[in-house]
Design an enzyme around this catalytic site. Structure first.
Site, mmCIF file in Angstrom:
data_model
loop_
_atom_site.group_PDB
_atom_site.id
_atom_site.type_symbol
_atom_site.label_atom_id
_atom_site.label_comp_id
_atom_site.label_asym_id
_atom_site.label_seq_id
_atom_site.Cartn_x
_atom_site.Cartn_y
_atom_site.Cartn_z
ATOM 1 N N ARG A 99 0.877 -1.187 0.000
ATOM 2 C CA ARG A 99 0.000 0.000 0.000
ATOM 3 C C ARG A 99 0.908 1.230 0.000
ATOM 4 O O ARG A 99 1.662 1.441 0.954
ATOM 5 C CB ARG A 99 -0.921 0.007 1.221
ATOM 6 C CG ARG A 99 -1.686 1.314 1.375
ATOM 7 C CD ARG A 99 -2.847 1.235 2.318
ATOM 8 N NE ARG A 99 -3.977 0.534 1.718
ATOM 9 C CZ ARG A 99 -5.216 0.544 2.191
ATOM 10 N NH1 ARG A 99 -5.499 1.219 3.291
ATOM 11 N NH2 ARG A 99 -6.174 -0.126 1.586
ATOM 12 N N HIS A 126 -7.022 0.675 -6.798
ATOM 13 C CA HIS A 126 -7.245 -0.186 -5.623
ATOM 14 C C HIS A 126 -7.836 -1.506 -6.145
ATOM 15 O O HIS A 126 -9.012 -1.801 -5.934
ATOM 16 C CB HIS A 126 -8.189 0.519 -4.649
ATOM 17 C CG HIS A 126 -8.229 -0.087 -3.281
ATOM 18 N ND1 HIS A 126 -7.428 -1.153 -2.896
ATOM 19 C CD2 HIS A 126 -8.985 0.228 -2.184
ATOM 20 C CE1 HIS A 126 -7.697 -1.448 -1.634
ATOM 21 N NE2 HIS A 126 -8.630 -0.640 -1.181
ATOM 22 N N GLN A 129 -9.904 -4.167 -3.963
ATOM 23 C CA GLN A 129 -11.235 -3.704 -3.568
ATOM 24 C C GLN A 129 -12.264 -4.059 -4.630
ATOM 25 O O GLN A 129 -13.386 -4.486 -4.328
ATOM 26 C CB GLN A 129 -11.180 -2.177 -3.381
ATOM 27 C CG GLN A 129 -12.509 -1.552 -3.021
ATOM 28 C CD GLN A 129 -12.950 -1.930 -1.618
ATOM 29 O OE1 GLN A 129 -12.189 -1.771 -0.667
ATOM 30 N NE2 GLN A 129 -14.167 -2.424 -1.467
ATOM 31 N N ASP A 221 -17.256 6.845 -2.249
ATOM 32 C CA ASP A 221 -16.059 6.690 -1.422
ATOM 33 C C ASP A 221 -15.826 8.032 -0.730
ATOM 34 O O ASP A 221 -16.494 9.033 -1.047
ATOM 35 C CB ASP A 221 -14.873 6.293 -2.327
ATOM 36 C CG ASP A 221 -13.588 6.016 -1.558
ATOM 37 O OD1 ASP A 221 -13.641 5.864 -0.320
ATOM 38 O OD2 ASP A 221 -12.512 5.958 -2.198
ATOM 39 N N CYS A 261 -16.472 1.488 -0.211
ATOM 40 C CA CYS A 261 -15.322 0.631 0.133
ATOM 41 C C CYS A 261 -14.965 0.726 1.613
ATOM 42 O O CYS A 261 -14.289 -0.155 2.131
ATOM 43 C CB CYS A 261 -14.126 0.975 -0.744
ATOM 44 S SG CYS A 261 -13.526 2.653 -0.489
ATOM 45 N N ARG A 289 -13.607 -8.728 0.953
ATOM 46 C CA ARG A 289 -12.173 -8.458 0.751
ATOM 47 C C ARG A 289 -11.368 -9.725 1.054
ATOM 48 O O ARG A 289 -10.397 -10.042 0.389
ATOM 49 C CB ARG A 289 -11.707 -7.313 1.675
ATOM 50 C CG ARG A 289 -12.387 -5.972 1.432
ATOM 51 C CD ARG A 289 -12.056 -5.420 0.067
ATOM 52 N NE ARG A 289 -10.617 -5.344 -0.144
ATOM 53 C CZ ARG A 289 -9.821 -4.366 0.312
ATOM 54 N NH1 ARG A 289 -10.341 -3.348 0.971
ATOM 55 N NH2 ARG A 289 -8.520 -4.374 0.079
HETATM 56 N N1 CP Z 1 -11.391 -0.314 1.810
HETATM 57 C C1 CP Z 1 -10.150 -0.371 2.283
HETATM 58 O O1 CP Z 1 -9.162 -0.592 1.558
HETATM 59 O O2 CP Z 1 -10.071 -0.240 3.639
HETATM 60 P P1 CP Z 1 -8.758 -0.078 4.511
HETATM 61 O O3 CP Z 1 -8.161 1.262 4.204
HETATM 62 O O4 CP Z 1 -9.240 -0.190 5.927
HETATM 63 O O5 CP Z 1 -7.794 -1.171 4.180
HETATM 64 N N1 NVA Z 2 -9.948 6.484 -1.752
HETATM 65 C C1 NVA Z 2 -9.626 6.091 -0.409
HETATM 66 C C2 NVA Z 2 -9.847 4.623 -0.237
HETATM 67 C C3 NVA Z 2 -9.583 4.102 1.133
HETATM 68 C C4 NVA Z 2 -9.759 2.634 1.226
HETATM 69 C C5 NVA Z 2 -8.183 6.469 -0.108
HETATM 70 O O1 NVA Z 2 -7.316 6.305 -0.985
HETATM 71 O O2 NVA Z 2 -7.916 6.922 1.000
#
Ligand code: CP
Ligand code: NVA
Length: 303
Positions: A99, A126, A129, A221, A261, A289
């Site tokens: 990440r 992502h 997701q 989101d 999400c 997930r």
């Molecule tokens: N939706 C998602 O990726 O959640 P987290 O940021 O908690 O991993």
């Molecule tokens: N768009 C959001 C998704 C979090 C899971 C972010 O990148 O923070």
């Protein structure tokens, strides 16, 4: 040759198989130790509840285990290069979920690692997701092809990946985002071709009502993604007309489902009435997930 999942495009030939596998894993035994002895390394530069937990639980249920590194505890935080980190972790682990703030960094890790890399969210996409999202839609609607999904809000990483996933599965996609916050132009162009091939439409508008009209799925989101916190005040005003509320969902199909999400911000991108109401499937989506990522790991980790 190793296989990375950096983008939803990386699943263009077998997304249906991955979804079927995820559904079988969900319906079958929780513990199937087919990845016994395998190690998943997790590098997280940003916060996570769902992604980290579902990867750790997922690899454990498949018989393997995980090692978690964060920015502050690892040498990456002190300037060790991504290239060197990739080579070192390739000597210990069988797969890395990363990440990152930057999509380029995920690509650099993948280019320098000899083991598969999974994008666990970056600033462009992502992908994990979206596998969970498609699985959730299929469970609730019994099909994908021909449905209409309306994404309303920030044209961010989740939106970009959804565009590709919908185009691959023949889901008609409509995004409504404010001017200046539209999804990635290159992704739209590439997905447009896929959508045409798969008999679906891809529409980008600034009008939330146009997107929501006759939608089977209403998706949103956070307006402010991780790393963009300084934009919060400005965005709250600009995005107010894009809130998912009773008035907006009145334009959707009567049996629409609401997806997010998570994490969610009640009172901003969605009202409590909608996210906590009878059309919301956000916790099925979160659970999925786990099943989705187990399927992804089984697909790309040698065993
Ligand atoms: N939706 C998602 O990726 O959640 P987290 O940021 O908690 O991993
Ligand atoms: N768009 C959001 C998704 C979090 C899971 C972010 O990148 O923070």
């Amino acid at each position: 040759m190793k296989r990375d999942i950096i983008s939803v495009f990386d699943m263009k030939d077998d997304l249906t198989d991955i979804l079927d596998l995820a559904a079988r894993l969900k319906a079958g035994e929780k513990y199937t130790p087919v990845l016994q002895g395998k190690t998943l390394a997790l590098i997280f530069e940003k916060s996570s509840t769902r992604t980290r937990t579902s990867f750790e639980v997922g690899i454990y249920q498949l018989g393997g285990h995980s090692v978690h590194l964060n920015q502050h505890e690892s040498q990456m935080g002190r300037g060790e290069t991504i290239e060197d980190t990739a080579q070192v972790l390739s000597r210990f682990a069988d797969c890395i979920a990363y990440r990152a703030f930057s999509h380029e960094d995920v690509c650099t890790l993948a280019a320098n690692a000899s083991i598969p890399i999974i994008n666990a969210l970056d600033d462009l996409e992502h992908p994990c997701q979206i596998v969970a999202d498609l699985l959730t839609i299929k469970e609730h609607k019994q099909r994908l092809q021909g449905l209409k999904l309306a994404y309303i809000g920030d044209g961010n990483n989740v939106c970009n990946s959804l565009i590709i996933g919908c185009a691959l599965m023949g889901i008609n996609f409509a995004a409504a985002c404010p001017e200046g916050y539209l999804p990635d132009a290159e992704i739209i162009a590439q997905a447009q071709q896929l959508a045409e091939k798969n008999g679906s439409t891809l529409q980008i508008t600034t009008d939330p009502v146009v997107a929501a009209t006759a939608a089977d799925i209403i998706y949103t989101d956070a307006w402010v993604s991780m790393g963009q916190e300084e934009q919060a005040a400005e965005k709250e005003q600009l995005f107010a007309p894009y809130q998912i509320n009773a008035e907006l969902v009145a334009h959707a199909q009567k049996d629409y489902i609401f997806m997010h999400c998570l994490p969610a911000h009640r009172g901003l991108e969605v009202t409590p009435e909608i996210i906590d109401g009878p059309h919301s499937v956000v916790f099925d989506e979160a659970e999925n997930r786990l099943h989705a990522q187990k399927a992804i790991m089984l697909t790309i980790i040698d065993h």
